[in-house]
Design a protein around this motif. Sequence first.
Motif, PDB file in Angstrom:
ATOM      1  N   ALA A   1     -39.218 -30.243   2.113  1.00 37.73           N
ATOM      2  CA  ALA A   1     -40.246 -31.181   2.535  1.00 37.73           C
ATOM      3  C   ALA A   1     -41.635 -30.615   2.329  1.00 37.73           C
ATOM      4  N   VAL A   2     -41.790 -29.314   2.472  1.00 35.68           N
ATOM      5  CA  VAL A   2     -43.097 -28.693   2.253  1.00 35.68           C
ATOM      6  C   VAL A   2     -43.548 -28.895   0.816  1.00 35.68           C
ATOM      7  N   GLU A   3     -42.619 -28.710  -0.136  1.00 35.43           N
ATOM      8  CA  GLU A   3     -42.957 -28.902  -1.550  1.00 35.43           C
ATOM      9  C   GLU A   3     -43.235 -30.367  -1.872  1.00 35.43           C
TER      10      GLU A   3
ATOM     11  N   ALA B   1     -29.493 -31.482   1.692  1.00 36.97           N
ATOM     12  CA  ALA B   1     -30.788 -30.804   1.633  1.00 36.97           C
ATOM     13  C   ALA B   1     -31.838 -31.694   0.979  1.00 36.97           C
ATOM     14  N   LEU B   2     -31.454 -32.417  -0.061  1.00 41.32           N
ATOM     15  CA  LEU B   2     -32.386 -33.331  -0.719  1.00 41.32           C
ATOM     16  C   LEU B   2     -32.819 -34.446   0.231  1.00 41.32           C
ATOM     17  N   VAL B   3     -31.864 -35.015   0.954  1.00 44.42           N
ATOM     18  CA  VAL B   3     -32.177 -36.072   1.912  1.00 44.42           C
ATOM     19  C   VAL B   3     -33.117 -35.540   2.996  1.00 44.42           C
ATOM     20  N   ALA B   4     -32.826 -34.364   3.509  1.00 44.35           N
ATOM     21  CA  ALA B   4     -33.669 -33.785   4.552  1.00 44.35           C
ATOM     22  C   ALA B   4     -35.091 -33.556   4.042  1.00 44.35           C
ATOM     23  N   ALA B   5     -35.229 -33.131   2.788  1.00 46.06           N
ATOM     24  CA  ALA B   5     -36.551 -32.900   2.224  1.00 46.06           C
ATOM     25  C   ALA B   5     -37.331 -34.205   2.112  1.00 46.06           C
ATOM     26  N   CYS B   6     -36.683 -35.263   1.623  1.00 42.85           N
ATOM     27  CA  CYS B   6     -37.366 -36.552   1.478  1.00 42.85           C
ATOM     28  C   CYS B   6     -37.772 -37.123   2.828  1.00 42.85           C
TER      29      CYS B   6
ATOM     30  N   ARG C   1     -41.495 -37.683   4.760  1.00 39.56           N
ATOM     31  CA  ARG C   1     -41.762 -39.117   4.893  1.00 39.56           C
ATOM     32  C   ARG C   1     -42.025 -39.736   3.526  1.00 39.56           C
ATOM     33  N   CYS C   2     -41.123 -39.472   2.611  1.00 45.24           N
ATOM     34  CA  CYS C   2     -41.270 -39.892   1.227  1.00 45.24           C
ATOM     35  C   CYS C   2     -40.115 -40.809   0.840  1.00 45.24           C
ATOM     36  N   PRO C   3     -40.380 -41.998   0.319  1.00 41.09           N
ATOM     37  CA  PRO C   3     -39.292 -42.851  -0.157  1.00 41.09           C
ATOM     38  C   PRO C   3     -38.521 -42.183  -1.286  1.00 41.09           C
TER      39      PRO C   3
END
Length: 285
Positions: free
Chosen positions: A114-116, A139-144, A148-150
């Motif tokens: 999410a930081v990236e 991990a991808l879902v958690a990052a998005c 707060r990114c669609p």
Amino acid sequence: MTTTDVPLYEPEWLELREGADAAARAGELLGPLREWLAGTGPRTGGLMIHDLGCGTGSMGRWLAPRLPGPQRWVLYDRDPALLGRAAARAPEAAADGAGVTVATRRGDLAGLTAVELAGASLVTASALLDVLTRDELDALVAACVGARCPALLALSVVGRVELAPADPLDVELAEAFNAHQRRGGLLGPDAVAVASEAFARRGAVVRVCDSPWRLGADESALTARWLRGWAEAACEQRPDLAARAEGYVRHRLAECAAGGLRVVVHHSDLLALPPAGGDARGGVS
């Protein structure tokens, strides 16, 4: 990254399938996406879109002209040659004529956080989910969600193909191919269901639409390439099919060359919109 079912990453394969991909993509998901983006207000510099496993850049060529406003695309892939092709053929204008710029990042997606993704307007990918493991997808879902990114994740296989005329070996090859897609813990045809649940668990609003390839006489080159790869993967999974599959493929290729074979390869597109009120239950990775 592959797409439907054949793990081929050569530029020639990706370019061969681009037309079928474009025709299959679920355009009905763009309305909710545009509405969400419009509702978040203006952004300095316009939209920032991260394209994961971009290949030759077909998603950007399809999506950029369908979204308004200035756009900055960040293209990710492990293959520098593919990144070069994608950047060289990037779209020049958005739906309203605004400019589109492109940057490239080479590397694996495993460490994306999410930081990236801070400041991202959208994460997108084609044929990515089915080549991930459950942990990688989570991990991808958690990052998005944490950013707060669609996410617009297109063309994931769902384990169904239809060939006409039918052949008794169709079902066995399809089942063997699906098993091959799940090898080594990959999600394969289960990916969309797993991703939907993972996004929903973190409070995201999820929509899934069908996005099938419909291949007929005009797509004979793609059909032939797909058919060979599909049968090869099935026989790799089940070597006992090889003897029967040889004659099957020969017969099917003849049908294809004569314009008599029709194939539907089913996929799904998934749109996940961030939870309302900042309820990112997955947190920042």
